[in-house]
Every structure is written in C-alpha cells, then in structure tokens.
Design a protein around this motif. Sequence first.
Motif, short mmCIF file in Angstrom:
data_model
loop_
_atom_site.label_atom_id
_atom_site.label_comp_id
_atom_site.label_asym_id
_atom_site.label_seq_id
_atom_site.Cartn_x
_atom_site.Cartn_y
_atom_site.Cartn_z
N PRO A 40 0.82 -1.21 0.00
CA PRO A 40 0.00 0.00 0.00
C PRO A 40 0.85 1.26 0.00
O PRO A 40 1.95 1.28 0.56
N ASP A 41 0.35 2.29 -0.64
CA ASP A 41 1.06 3.57 -0.65
C ASP A 41 0.18 4.72 -0.15
O ASP A 41 0.64 5.86 -0.08
N ASN A 42 -1.07 4.43 0.20
CA ASN A 42 -1.98 5.43 0.77
C ASN A 42 -2.62 4.85 2.02
O ASN A 42 -2.70 3.62 2.16
N VAL A 43 -3.09 5.72 2.89
CA VAL A 43 -3.85 5.26 4.04
C VAL A 43 -5.09 6.13 4.17
O VAL A 43 -5.02 7.36 4.09
N LYS A 44 -6.24 5.48 4.29
CA LYS A 44 -7.51 6.19 4.51
C LYS A 44 -7.83 6.10 5.99
O LYS A 44 -7.92 5.01 6.55
N LEU A 45 -8.00 7.25 6.59
CA LEU A 45 -8.18 7.34 8.03
C LEU A 45 -9.48 8.06 8.36
O LEU A 45 -9.76 9.11 7.79
N THR A 46 -10.27 7.47 9.24
CA THR A 46 -11.49 8.11 9.72
C THR A 46 -11.41 8.26 11.22
O THR A 46 -11.25 7.27 11.94
N VAL A 47 -11.48 9.50 11.69
CA VAL A 47 -11.40 9.79 13.11
C VAL A 47 -12.62 10.61 13.52
O VAL A 47 -13.40 11.06 12.67
N GLY A 48 -12.78 10.82 14.81
CA GLY A 48 -13.95 11.57 15.26
C GLY A 48 -13.70 12.32 16.55
O GLY A 48 -12.72 12.07 17.27
N ILE A 49 -14.57 13.25 16.83
CA ILE A 49 -14.56 14.00 18.08
C ILE A 49 -15.93 13.89 18.72
O ILE A 49 -16.95 14.06 18.06
N VAL A 50 -15.94 13.56 20.00
CA VAL A 50 -17.18 13.46 20.77
C VAL A 50 -17.07 14.39 21.97
O VAL A 50 -16.11 14.30 22.75
N GLU A 51 -18.01 15.28 22.11
CA GLU A 51 -18.06 16.21 23.25
C GLU A 51 -19.42 16.10 23.92
O GLU A 51 -20.45 16.04 23.25
N VAL A 52 -19.41 16.05 25.24
CA VAL A 52 -20.66 15.99 26.01
C VAL A 52 -20.67 17.16 26.99
O VAL A 52 -19.73 17.33 27.78
N ASP A 53 -21.73 17.96 26.94
CA ASP A 53 -21.85 19.12 27.82
C ASP A 53 -23.33 19.44 27.98
O ASP A 53 -24.10 19.30 27.03
N LYS A 54 -23.70 19.88 29.17
CA LYS A 54 -25.09 20.27 29.38
C LYS A 54 -25.45 21.54 28.62
O LYS A 54 -26.61 21.83 28.37
N ASP A 55 -24.41 22.27 28.25
CA ASP A 55 -24.58 23.46 27.42
C ASP A 55 -24.35 23.05 25.96
O ASP A 55 -23.23 22.76 25.57
N LEU A 56 -25.39 23.02 25.17
CA LEU A 56 -25.30 22.55 23.79
C LEU A 56 -24.32 23.39 22.98
O LEU A 56 -23.52 22.86 22.20
#
Length: 238
Positions: A40-56
């Motif tokens: 392989p010469d490429n990499v496909k990457l899927t990442v994420g961010i999750v935030e939890v707060d009572k203030d939307l």
Amino acid sequence: MRKFVFATIASAISLNVFAQSAPDSPHIYIQGQATVTAIPDNVKLTVGIVEVDKDLIAAKNKADTTMAKAIKLAKSQGVDEKGIYASNISIDRQTEYNRETGKQNFVGYRVTRSLSLTLEDLKKYPILLQQLVDSGINEINQTQFVSSRYDELHKQAQKLAIKDAKAAAKELASDYGVELKGLYTASNSPLKTDVQPYMRAEKMMVAADASGNYVPDAYQSGEITITASSYAVYLIEN
C-alpha cells in the motif's frame, strides 16, 4: 474437491453477459481466479470528536474547534483538500439511569463529528495520528491501507483470472478426453445456476511492483491483496 459440470440445461445467451441458464448442448462451466498482491502507498483514516456538555452551544463549539485543528494538521502533513471530508454535526441528548430514583438523569448533549482523510505518504501516518489525538480527537474509527494503483492492479488480476479460466478449461477437457469446441460465453459474474464451476486447485498469484513505496517502519502496513474472478462456459464434443 474439484467440481465440474457436463450439462444439458436450458436457454441460449449472448457473449459477455450470462442469462438465466447454461446452453442446451454439452458444455463445461469454469471459474478462473487470480490474486495480485501489492504494497500500500496510501492510508484512509477516519477519526472523530465526541463532546458531552449540558450546554449545547459549548459542546458544539468544542467539537468545531477540535475539527478545525484536525483539518489544519492534516493539511500541514500534505493531505490534499480533495482527500478531506468533515461530516456535519450530530447531536443526541444523553441520559443515564439512576438506580436510587429509578429515573433517567440528563447528562448532557452529545455532539459528534467525524473526519475522513487520505494520506499519500505512509511515513507521515504515525506522526499525523499522534497530532490528531493531541489536538483533541478522541475516536479512531477506521484505518485502511490502500494502493493508489488499485484500478490498474484489478485489471491485471482480471486478465490473469481469464488466463486461469482458459487453462482450467483445457485441463478439464483433457482429463475427461473431450475437445473444446469454443467459448460459449464469459463474464466476471457467476452463472445463475446451482451447479458450481470447476476451479483449478492452484490459483495464480503475482506481486505488484512496489515502486519504492514500501515503508517498513510505518505501522507495519503489510501487503494488500486484490482478487478477480472470471467465469466461462465452453462447448464440448466427445
């Protein structure tokens, strides 16, 4: 176990596309298969961010800020804008069960975003991954090592599969003392029948040229395999 067919089933079909069944006249049904390996010469990457707060709004701003940092980092490591996709925000109301009261308590608003990117330099993969985590990314959803030459390699595998099907037809005809009258039809898809095609025990495999793209210290990405099949019906005579 090798499987084969000398059959008299119904219906005629045109070249290149299988119809509902095989020809009425005696025939053999063949499957050719081949696998090409490549570095392989490429990499496909899927990442994420999750935030939890009572203030939307606060949760949204945290997620957006982290996503902006991640996109900037990806670009700094040479990821082309065309290879970056940042998803829209997803918002869920999160609760947890309180055993003492028997009620669901409000925890906060769960805001999520994901980022998909294609990195063309595998040597930068561990660096970018660490930078993304340091920037606030808290989910690594998928990592897929791929080849930028996939289409070319798949065509190569397909040609080898056709070659294998031809060899299998000659082998089977010779084993049973019959002659091939000619190709009746061929396709990349199997015939619509309960009969299994004959396949040679040994499948063809070739290694594609790495073209200098092999990176031994980049998370040991290893080889990828690309497989293709070819199905053919040959008319026969005793």
